[in-house]
Scaffold this motif. Sequence first.
Motif, short mmCIF file in Angstrom:
data_model
loop_
_atom_site.label_atom_id
_atom_site.label_comp_id
_atom_site.label_asym_id
_atom_site.label_seq_id
_atom_site.Cartn_x
_atom_site.Cartn_y
_atom_site.Cartn_z
N TYR A 36 -28.93 45.01 52.07
CA TYR A 36 -29.34 45.88 51.14
C TYR A 36 -28.42 47.41 51.94
CZ TYR A 36 -31.91 49.89 49.34
OH TYR A 36 -32.83 51.12 49.39
N TRP A 37 -27.48 47.86 51.05
CA TRP A 37 -26.55 48.89 51.26
C TRP A 37 -25.69 49.62 50.87
CZ3 TRP A 37 -27.30 50.91 55.60
CH2 TRP A 37 -26.53 51.82 56.45
N LYS A 39 -27.43 52.98 47.42
CA LYS A 39 -28.72 52.84 46.08
C LYS A 39 -27.97 53.55 44.81
CE LYS A 39 -32.66 54.44 49.40
NZ LYS A 39 -33.65 54.62 49.51
N ASP A 299 -28.92 45.40 62.49
CA ASP A 299 -28.98 46.33 61.20
C ASP A 299 -28.39 47.42 61.50
OD1 ASP A 299 -30.21 44.45 58.88
OD2 ASP A 299 -30.94 43.65 60.81
C1 2P0 Z 1 -31.41 45.46 54.27
N1 2P0 Z 1 -31.48 48.04 56.12
O1 2P0 Z 1 -30.70 45.15 54.05
C2 2P0 Z 1 -30.10 46.62 55.44
C3 2P0 Z 1 -29.46 47.01 56.35
C4 2P0 Z 1 -30.83 48.48 56.68
C5 2P0 Z 1 -29.04 47.45 57.05
O2 2P0 Z 1 -32.36 47.53 54.33
O3 2P0 Z 1 -34.29 53.81 52.29
O4 2P0 Z 1 -35.53 51.23 54.76
O5 2P0 Z 1 -36.34 52.76 52.36
O6 2P0 Z 1 -35.03 51.68 51.12
O7 2P0 Z 1 -35.40 49.44 53.06
C6 2P0 Z 1 -33.29 49.80 55.23
O8 2P0 Z 1 -33.59 50.11 54.37
O9 2P0 Z 1 -33.80 51.55 53.25
C7 2P0 Z 1 -32.33 48.31 55.40
P1 2P0 Z 1 -34.76 53.07 51.88
P2 2P0 Z 1 -34.84 50.55 54.01
O10 2P0 Z 1 -32.34 45.30 55.54
#
Ligand code: 2P0
Length: 330
Positions: A36-37, A39, A299
């Motif tokens: 997830y990268w 929004k 990550d």
């Molecule tokens: C993930 N990360 O898919 C990615 C890869 C970090 C690198 O999800 O802003 O703490 O709270 O929605 O969920 C870290 O992001 O961000 C993350 P917010 P989140 O795991």
Amino acid sequence: LSTDEPAAAWLAGLAREAARPAGQAFAAANIALCKYWGKRDEALNLPVTSSLSVSLGELGTRTVVTVGEHADAIRLNGEDVPPEAGFARRASRFLDLVRPAAGIGYRVDTRNALPTGAGLASSASGFAALALALDHLYGWELDARRLSILARLGSGSASRSIEAGFVEWHAGTRPDGLDSFAEALPEQWPELRIGLLTVSAQQKAVSSREAMQRTRLTSALYPAWPAKAQADLELLRRAIRARDFELLGRTAESNALAMHATSLAAQPPVLYWLPQTIVHMHDVWGLREQGTPVHFTIDAGANLKLLFLARDAGVVAARFPGVRVVAPFA
Ligand code: 2P0
């Protein structure tokens, strides 16, 4: 959950009368194989792309929530968190979504059973455990889809920690996010192992929230990301269905490297790796050249998560002393 339901209507319609003195829950941490990268909506944590993760068994967050005094009181690993701390402010903003009335506080006692400094996004298991604990407190009995949406409002990756095993978070297209939730895949993979390899226990200088936003807005490489993520997601689904470990590992590693490449091209740049991170990447590639199928993902931090199969646990432990091995399906 009807898709023509107005965005916040189901949240507003939930009972605010406690069904029991305390709500409690556990949620496992998760590691994304397709990240997830970026929004498309910052307020609702709506992602640009879908993502896919695997959960970490007993490593996660255990949370107890009760209705408290006038202000929220948050305890993390047995210590009171000052209300002005970022963690407490984020938790309170999330609790605002379900607060019975202004001036009513919650008492939240949350514990992370995660190795400290392993770079495991505790916001994922943290907000998932809090959403589940609130559901327990109020006796809502929300389905997994609603729980995932609720957890997502706290932190995007938390949507993937409501269920265990392989979990896919559908990006969705609706502006209100009602079609942006995570679902468990039916497949199990008992031989799969995740090795947590800690390079640095230091708090990262740039949060993933800030890094993904900066990357989306300023990186010349970001426009290539959505197609890369979509292609990798399809390869990962195929790898999981066929139990093709080589395809799974290769795809997850490539996806992580591409994610880091986009942020390297952000302005100002974000580079999470430390020299030892790169040393370990070469160690992994070296093991592969010698015939051991091991891959890594990274990550928003300096630490590596190794992907391998149970039969190679001995080789991996010998090459990486100090690796903590998790069996997500065992
Ligand atoms: C993930 N990360 O898919 C990615 C890869 C970090 C690198 O999800 O802003 O703490 O709270 O929605 O969920 C870290 O992001 O961000 C993350 P917010 P989140 O795991």
